[in-house]
Scaffold this motif. Structure first.
Motif: not given
Length: 363
Positions: A299-328
């Protein structure tokens, strides 16, 4: 209820905890002193709504419930028509397709000159019946349509033949949602002070993707804890999943949390793992409290994230989600996402934009 200058009536499907409903309440609370703002809920009754959502208790005199039964209801149009003729609002503002069908139709029949309709997402237009009904109502009532995100406007443009669509992004109360002491917040929630904590908030339903976040947690450092604010039909299944994944000792289901700013302040990272969203408020609320955020690109989630601190993951990809959590969690940044929210998504600026839109229409 007596007529008053600059009366605005918002029409929603129901008044239960949710982003759309919170937005309508904020538009009531932040309205100018010269405006009389009311909210009409098609479904439910006042007593039950206040019991399930205590924040309504301060504005009960501004709420009207029609207790609509399931299915198509011509009586609902009649009830709204009588209400509009009695109160004579200057503006009727509908939210989502059901309120549009009933509210905009009744407003047009009642002679209300200014009708606004906000689309908070457009996924329902993939249904041919919904698309046909919405086209018919739009052509009949001719409201000013507002999309709450660019992605929603693009969806509307591709699905509907309608030329009166503006974009006004949703906003949050940046005074209420603000940074404060993390240790105090954790103490108030009964959380330990020294743990690294990620959090998520939302209804415990399949669409919100909490199961994907649970699957991601074993791929995040074992010292990291997860707290979830919200309740719903999937709570038992999610609790069982946490047990099956051997992470029960790392997951805390808090249920409905009354003090959400305090919840966000307790976190090191906020995560929104939804499978479907319009323009979510939770990501804005968390970032307004200074919390970096990971979310699914939906949806419009990308528009809500700070471009300097926020990270987006592909929908349904829990491995990418984990990678981004670890990165932050591993990043050391002096940049706060709060600045992005105050610049782009302050509720006061959003209300001013809607007021300006109304003034243009009245001119």
């Amino acid at each position: 209820m007596k007529s008053k200058a600059n009366t605005v009536i918002h029409v929603v499907q129901h008044l239960a905890p949710g982003g759309l409903e919170t937005l309508a309440i904020n538009m009531l609370k932040f309205a100018s002193s010269t405006s009389n703002v009311l909210i009409v809920s098609l479904d439910g009754n006042k007593e039950e709504a206040v019991r399930n959502w205590p924040i309504l208790s301060d504005i009960t005199h501004k709420l009207v419930f029609l207790n609509k039964k399931a299915g198509v209801s011509t009586n609902t149009v009649s009830s709204l028509y009588r209400l509009f003729k009695h109160i004579k609002p200057q503006v009727v503002h509908t939210h989502h397709i059901g309120p549009l069908i009933y509210g905009a139709t009744a407003a047009k029949l009642a002679g209300i000159k200014h009708i606004v309709h906000t689309e908070h997402d457009a996924w329902h237009l993939n249904n041919p019946k919904h698309r046909l009904l919405q086209n018919i109502v739009l052509k009949f009532s001719r409201p000013q349509v507002v999309a709450d995100a660019e992605v929603v406007k693009n969806q509307l443009d591709s699905q509907l033949s309608y030329d009166r669509v503006a974009v006004i992004r949703n906003g949050v109360d940046c005074e209420r949602f603000s940074p404060d002491n993390k240790n105090n917040a954790r103490t108030n929630l009964g959380l330990t002070l020294n743990d690294t904590i990620i959090g998520s908030a939302g209804r415990l339903e399949h669409v919100k993707g909490h199961d994907l976040l649970l699957k991601a947690l074993p791929l995040v450092h074992s010292s990291v804890k997860l707290v979830i604010a919200g309740d719903g039909t999937q709570r038992e299944a999610l609790t069982k999943m946490a047990k099956d994944l051997s992470i029960s000792d790392r997951v805390y289901f808090l249920g409905l949390v009354g003090d959400m700013p305090n919840f966000y302040r307790a976190l090191d990272v906020f995560c929104l793992p939804s499978r479907c969203e319009g323009f979510p408020l939770a990501t804005l609320e968390a970032q307004a409290c200074g919390v970096p955020t990971v979310a699914h690109d939906v949806g419009g989630t990308k528009e809500t994230l700070c471009p300097d601190t926020g990270l987006l993951s592909p929908v349904g990809d829990h491995k990418a989600l984990a990678d981004n959590i670890n990165k932050l969690l591993s990043q050391q940044s002096n940049c706060s996402p709060r600045r992005f929210v105050t610049r782009n998504n302050d509720i006061k600026k959003m209300v001013e934009a809607y007021n300006a839109l109304s003034q243009e229409e009245f001119a």
